[in-house]
Design an enzyme around this catalytic site. Structure first.
Site, PDB file in Angstrom:
ATOM      1  CG  ASP A 154     -51.938  29.016  70.824  1.00 36.76           C
ATOM      2  OD1 ASP A 154     -52.512  27.966  70.494  1.00 36.76           O
ATOM      3  OD2 ASP A 154     -51.603  29.274  71.994  1.00 36.76           O
TER       4      ASP A 154
ATOM      5  CD  GLU B  97     -48.845  25.412  70.171  1.00 40.38           C
ATOM      6  OE1 GLU B  97     -48.237  26.495  70.240  1.00 40.38           O
ATOM      7  OE2 GLU B  97     -48.926  24.606  71.114  1.00 40.38           O
TER       8      GLU B  97
END
Length: 365
Positions: free
Chosen positions: A16, A112
């Site tokens: 992420d 992500e």
């Protein structure tokens, strides 16, 4: 959680990017570095926050918050419009870095993705070492930071990636899996929003350990189909595979209001905010859809949907907002207070489909 007979235990990484849009802006514009930066709409035009730098987050500024509220929380914040073309270019480079280690990559958005490195291309073997190498490559090649979660399933890997932000790396191994999940607050569980979390807490369910005390029949009775997922996940069972070709079927947003809305003016103002979120997500994923769907939930929990389709794909804010308002006016909202409103765009086209026909496919990452 035991691996299946004859199969190795899975090694899943969730990567992420840290405050992605804001970090790209700070990298490309040094004058923004170290300052509270908000990427999104202007605070004087019903704007919505797409993301905020960590300097702004210290003041409580969060994604999907109205820009006006963000300005109230952080009066000295700098507001900039998103540059999605720049973010997509960076995202493609990140995807190339992932591809050095595995082909099993499931993008969730521009910033992500899940990676299955059970069998990695370079034979490194250690998922932790692979995550470290990916983070270092992103830093060296793009001058950006990412956080990583490493575990045996997607659920735990995603939670782990958020634990030591920014620039974090958290490993939750098999021996600590059960205790980790049992200590999790219920609002950390996938699919548990504010309404569901409040319901759980009213039932005396505050952690994974509390959920684990319920039988499958009890948890399903309270939470329907999602109950079976909660029942399994608190026991460390998540068999969802990393899906490299995951297809997005729809893009949407909705909001449950702190009080019931009774005037059309209030409802249309909220639809403007929701439409902006949907528009930003469509642009972010480079998607255009032919069908716009309005969702309305009334104060008595009745729920309806109304849709309108167009011959060509669209992603423009004005059409999305105007269509949602038109659909709203055709309902009986002025006679019944409204608890929730939502907008979804579906029936996607892609550049490839428009140029090459129905065999075209869009890469999301």
């Amino acid at each position: 959680m035991e691996e299946k007979q004859g199969q190795p235990r899975r090694k899943i990484i969730h990567i992420d990017m840290d405050a992605f849009y804001a970090s790209v802006e700070q990298r490309d514009n040094p004058e923004y570095c170290g300052k509270p930066l908000v990427v999104g709409g202007a605070p004087d035009a019903r704007g919505v926050v797409a993301t905020a730098s960590y300097e702004a987050r210290k003041f409580g500024v969060r994604s999907a918050m109205s820009s006006r509220r963000a300005l109230q929380l952080c009066p000295h914040a700098i507001f900039v419009r998103p540059r999605f073309a720049a973010y997509k270019e960076v995202s493609q480079h990140i995807r190339e870095i992932f591809g050095r280690y595995t082909d099993l990559i499931e993008p969730l958005s521009l910033d992500e993705a899940y990676l299955d490195v059970t069998e990695d291309k370079l034979g490194i073997g250690s998922a932790i070492d692979i995550a470290k190498a990916i983070k270092q490559a992103i830093k060296d090649e793009l001058d950006l930071t990412a956080s990583a979660g490493v575990s045996v399933n997607k659920f735990v890997a995603k939670i782990a990636s958020d634990m030591e932000k920014p620039d974090g790396l958290t490993f939750i191994g098999p021996s600590s899996l059960a205790s980790f999940i049992e200590k999790l607050p219920v609002e950390k569980f996938w699919g548990v929003g504010k309404v569901t979390a409040d319901k759980m807490k009213k039932l005396g369910l505050f952690t994974g350990a509390d959920l684990k005390q319920l039988s499958l029949e009890q948890i399903t009775r309270h939470f329907g189909k999602a109950g079976a997922f909660y029942y399994n996940i608190v026991r460390g069972i998540d068999e969802r595979e990393v899906q490299p070709h995951r297809e997005t079927k729809s893009v949407g947003a909705e909001d449950t209001f702190p009080y019931d809305l009774s005037s059309l003016e209030e409802m249309e103002a909220e639809l403007d905010k929701i439409a902006l979120l949907v528009h930003q997500r469509l642009v972010k994923h480079q998607l255009k859809g032919r069908t716009i769907t309005l969702k309305v939930k009334y104060s008595d929990f009745r729920q309806i949907t109304r849709s309108q389709s167009y011959p060509d794909g669209l992603d423009d804010l004005q059409t999305i907002a105007a269509t949602a308002k038109s659909l709203l006016r055709a309902t009986d909202v002025e006679e019944s207070p409204v608890r929730l409103l939502g907008i979804t765009v579906s029936n996607f086209t892609t550049p490839e489909i428009r140029e090459k026909g129905p065999s075209g496919q869009l890469e999301l990452f």
